[in-house]
Enzyme design. Structure first.
Site, PDB file in Angstrom:
ATOM      1  N   LYS A 129       0.771  -1.293  -0.096  1.00 45.26           N
ATOM      2  CA  LYS A 129       0.004   0.029  -0.066  1.00 45.26           C
ATOM      3  C   LYS A 129       0.741   1.273  -0.037  1.00 45.26           C
ATOM      4  O   LYS A 129       0.384   2.139   0.808  1.00 45.26           O
ATOM      5  CB  LYS A 129      -0.863   0.136   1.194  1.00 45.26           C
ATOM      6  CG  LYS A 129      -1.713  -1.326   1.588  1.00 45.26           C
ATOM      7  CD  LYS A 129      -2.130  -1.618  -0.326  1.00 45.26           C
ATOM      8  CE  LYS A 129      -3.241  -0.781  -0.643  1.00 45.26           C
ATOM      9  NZ  LYS A 129      -3.799  -1.375  -1.958  1.00 45.26           N
ATOM     10  N   SER A 130       2.088   1.241  -0.611  1.00 49.88           N
ATOM     11  CA  SER A 130       2.990   2.387  -0.859  1.00 49.88           C
ATOM     12  C   SER A 130       2.882   2.980  -2.310  1.00 49.88           C
ATOM     13  O   SER A 130       3.756   3.596  -2.683  1.00 49.88           O
ATOM     14  CB  SER A 130       4.424   1.916  -0.530  1.00 49.88           C
ATOM     15  OG  SER A 130       4.406   1.554   0.854  1.00 49.88           O
ATOM     16  N   GLY A 131       1.792   2.693  -2.781  1.00 53.06           N
ATOM     17  CA  GLY A 131       1.783   3.263  -4.514  1.00 53.06           C
ATOM     18  C   GLY A 131       2.194   2.020  -5.232  1.00 53.06           C
ATOM     19  O   GLY A 131       2.471   2.335  -6.582  1.00 53.06           O
ATOM     20  N   THR A 148       0.420  -0.344  -7.173  1.00 57.54           N
ATOM     21  CA  THR A 148      -0.255  -0.293  -8.554  1.00 57.54           C
ATOM     22  C   THR A 148       0.101   0.745  -9.554  1.00 57.54           C
ATOM     23  O   THR A 148       0.083   0.617 -10.688  1.00 57.54           O
ATOM     24  CB  THR A 148      -1.903   0.080  -8.214  1.00 57.54           C
ATOM     25  OG1 THR A 148      -2.219  -1.057  -7.190  1.00 57.54           O
ATOM     26  CG2 THR A 148      -2.552  -0.314  -9.491  1.00 57.54           C
ATOM     27  N   TRP A 149       0.440   2.166  -9.029  1.00 57.75           N
ATOM     28  CA  TRP A 149       0.659   3.203  -9.836  1.00 57.75           C
ATOM     29  C   TRP A 149       1.958   2.827 -10.524  1.00 57.75           C
ATOM     30  O   TRP A 149       2.095   3.114 -11.585  1.00 57.75           O
ATOM     31  CB  TRP A 149       0.706   4.615  -8.924  1.00 57.75           C
ATOM     32  CG  TRP A 149       0.836   5.746  -9.594  1.00 57.75           C
ATOM     33  CD1 TRP A 149       0.568   6.032 -11.043  1.00 57.75           C
ATOM     34  CD2 TRP A 149       1.400   6.835  -9.217  1.00 57.75           C
ATOM     35  NE1 TRP A 149       0.867   7.244 -11.329  1.00 57.75           N
ATOM     36  CE2 TRP A 149       1.513   7.876 -10.378  1.00 57.75           C
ATOM     37  CE3 TRP A 149       1.850   7.373  -7.883  1.00 57.75           C
ATOM     38  CZ2 TRP A 149       1.790   9.325 -10.173  1.00 57.75           C
ATOM     39  CZ3 TRP A 149       2.538   8.529  -7.703  1.00 57.75           C
ATOM     40  CH2 TRP A 149       2.391   9.456  -8.781  1.00 57.75           C
ATOM     41  N   HIS A 157       7.140  -7.505  -2.475  1.00 59.89           N
ATOM     42  CA  HIS A 157       7.262  -6.676  -0.985  1.00 59.89           C
ATOM     43  C   HIS A 157       8.212  -7.205  -0.115  1.00 59.89           C
ATOM     44  O   HIS A 157       8.272  -6.817   1.255  1.00 59.89           O
ATOM     45  CB  HIS A 157       5.726  -7.120  -0.436  1.00 59.89           C
ATOM     46  CG  HIS A 157       4.665  -6.559  -1.249  1.00 59.89           C
ATOM     47  ND1 HIS A 157       4.755  -5.208  -1.549  1.00 59.89           N
ATOM     48  CD2 HIS A 157       3.320  -6.873  -1.251  1.00 59.89           C
ATOM     49  CE1 HIS A 157       3.584  -4.932  -2.430  1.00 59.89           C
ATOM     50  NE2 HIS A 157       2.853  -5.930  -2.117  1.00 59.89           N
ATOM     51  N   ARG A 176       6.286   5.318   0.620  1.00 58.34           N
ATOM     52  CA  ARG A 176       5.211   6.210   0.912  1.00 58.34           C
ATOM     53  C   ARG A 176       5.373   6.793   2.548  1.00 58.34           C
ATOM     54  O   ARG A 176       5.607   5.743   3.219  1.00 58.34           O
ATOM     55  CB  ARG A 176       3.910   5.659   0.772  1.00 58.34           C
ATOM     56  CG  ARG A 176       2.542   6.687   0.483  1.00 58.34           C
ATOM     57  CD  ARG A 176       1.482   5.961   0.321  1.00 58.34           C
ATOM     58  NE  ARG A 176       0.272   6.709  -0.068  1.00 58.34           N
ATOM     59  CZ  ARG A 176      -0.695   6.383  -0.223  1.00 58.34           C
ATOM     60  NH1 ARG A 176      -0.915   4.984  -0.192  1.00 58.34           N
ATOM     61  NH2 ARG A 176      -1.773   7.415  -0.517  1.00 58.34           N
ATOM     62  N   TYR A 204       6.939   8.467  -3.141  1.00 56.85           N
ATOM     63  CA  TYR A 204       5.515   8.606  -3.808  1.00 56.85           C
ATOM     64  C   TYR A 204       5.322   9.873  -3.669  1.00 56.85           C
ATOM     65  O   TYR A 204       4.526  10.357  -4.654  1.00 56.85           O
ATOM     66  CB  TYR A 204       4.596   7.850  -2.581  1.00 56.85           C
ATOM     67  CG  TYR A 204       2.986   7.947  -2.861  1.00 56.85           C
ATOM     68  CD1 TYR A 204       2.696   6.885  -3.918  1.00 56.85           C
ATOM     69  CD2 TYR A 204       2.222   8.821  -2.625  1.00 56.85           C
ATOM     70  CE1 TYR A 204       1.293   6.913  -4.577  1.00 56.85           C
ATOM     71  CE2 TYR A 204       1.058   8.769  -3.062  1.00 56.85           C
ATOM     72  CZ  TYR A 204       0.654   7.823  -3.717  1.00 56.85           C
ATOM     73  OH  TYR A 204      -1.096   7.774  -4.332  1.00 56.85           O
TER      74      TYR A 204
END
Length: 336
Positions: free
Chosen positions: A79-81, A83-84, A144, A166, A233
């Site tokens: 959850k640190s970006g 996907t982007w 990860h 992030r 991020y």
């Protein structure tokens, strides 16, 4: 048939806790465990916390994955970006094969997680042996896993690592919301923000402690800058063109003057923008093979959303931990 008599939904693969080998079950019985973010428990393996199936995947890739010098591995704490950056990396390194102005670009019909698989979750988790000859060169994958637990072939090769960091406040909120959505989808009770924040502060985050994960790659990026690129991020959000060009230079595929004149950089950023990806049909109504809805990977993508959830006490507690853990590292976070 009443609602109580209906069969329970098939859980996401994340939650299939018994779907591991007997050897893995024996190992898990010896490991420290805590209440889980997604499933019932997370276990501490080699100093980080993970779900049972993912520990099995980590062990398999540590034993079997043979990194090649031209491989590219995207690394994030969850959850640190992720996907982007998967979208940005895929479009960047494949821009000759898949020109960004074409209407049939893979990112328009597939979720970034399908295009850049996770080493320990998508490739090795169930005992399969991936055929990397089928991958587009250079091989682009993600993980990860903390630096110290990467397969030795990654550490000993010229494989390039791109690490995305992030700020811990937004990372925590995104992780809490994401894992609760997975629990809701499988008709499980959600976890309270207070309990999971306490977990996070104690280091019991997915693949955490968060600070150990970040510092492992931060230190490696300083000592071996040709191998590890450390991205923030918040800096990509603030200066996307500068950071994308920096990424291209690191990966030895810089933009030509002609590409810049044709606005290739701008088109990559537009196509991979949070708003564009979130509104694509595949991400509105599609599902991943693990059973997760693609829309779960597109919540808000903002910097500073933590302010809508943190109390003063939460902020003070995390401030103290961050000051202690990152003292002397030279690493500073942006919160807005």
């Amino acid at each position: 048939m009443t609602k109580s008599q209906t069969s329970s939904p098939t859980p996401h693969k994340y939650l299939q806790e018994d779907d591991v080998s007997e050897d893995c079950k024996k190992l898990l019985s010896t490991l420290p465990k805590e209440r889980g973010w997604v499933g019932s428990y997370v276990y501490n393996y080699q100093g980080f916390w993970a779900l049972p199936r993912l520990i099995q995947g980590v062990i398999a890739c540590q034993r079997q994955y043979q990194a090649q010098d031209n491989d590219i591995i995207l690394v994030t704490a969850p959850k640190s970006g992720t996907t982007w950056l998967k979208a940005l990396l895929f479009s960047l390194v494949n821009r000759k094969k898949y020109p960004v102005f074409e209407k049939n670009h893979p990112l328009l019909v597939k979720n970034p997680h399908d295009l850049v698989p996770l080493l320990e979750q998508d490739l090795y988790v169930d005992g399969q042996v991936p055929d990397f000859s089928l991958f587009t060169s250079p091989t682009l994958i993600a993980t990860h896993v903390p630096f110290a637990s990467l397969p030795k072939s990654v550490q000993n090769s010229r494989t390039k690592l791109v690490y995305l960091c992030r700020n811990p406040r937004d990372t925590f909120i995104s992780m809490w919301q994401f894992t609760n959505n997975l629990r809701l989808d499988s008709h499980r009770d959600t976890n309270s923000i207070e309990e999971m924040f306490d977990h996070f502060c104690k280091g019991v985050g997915l693949y955490g402690p968060f600070w150990d994960h970040v510092l492992g790659y931060w230190k490696e990026s300083i000592e071996n800058s040709d191998k590890v690129l450390f991205l923030m991020y918040e800096e990509i959000k603030k200066q996307p063109k500068i950071q994308l060009k920096r990424l291209a230079e690191f990966l030895d595929c810089p933009f030509s003057i002609e590409e810049e004149d044709c606005r290739v950089v701008d088109e990559i950023l537009r196509m991979c923008s949070f708003g564009n990806l979130r509104n694509l049909e595949v991400n509105v109504n599609g599902n991943m093979s693990a059973g997760m809805a693609n829309k779960n990977f597109f919540r808000r993508g903002e910097v500073g959303d933590w302010k809508n959830y943190f109390t003063v006490e939460m902020n003070d507690r995390l401030n103290h931990i961050i000051e202690q853990k990152f003292h002397g590292s030279g690493l500073k976070f942006v919160y807005i």
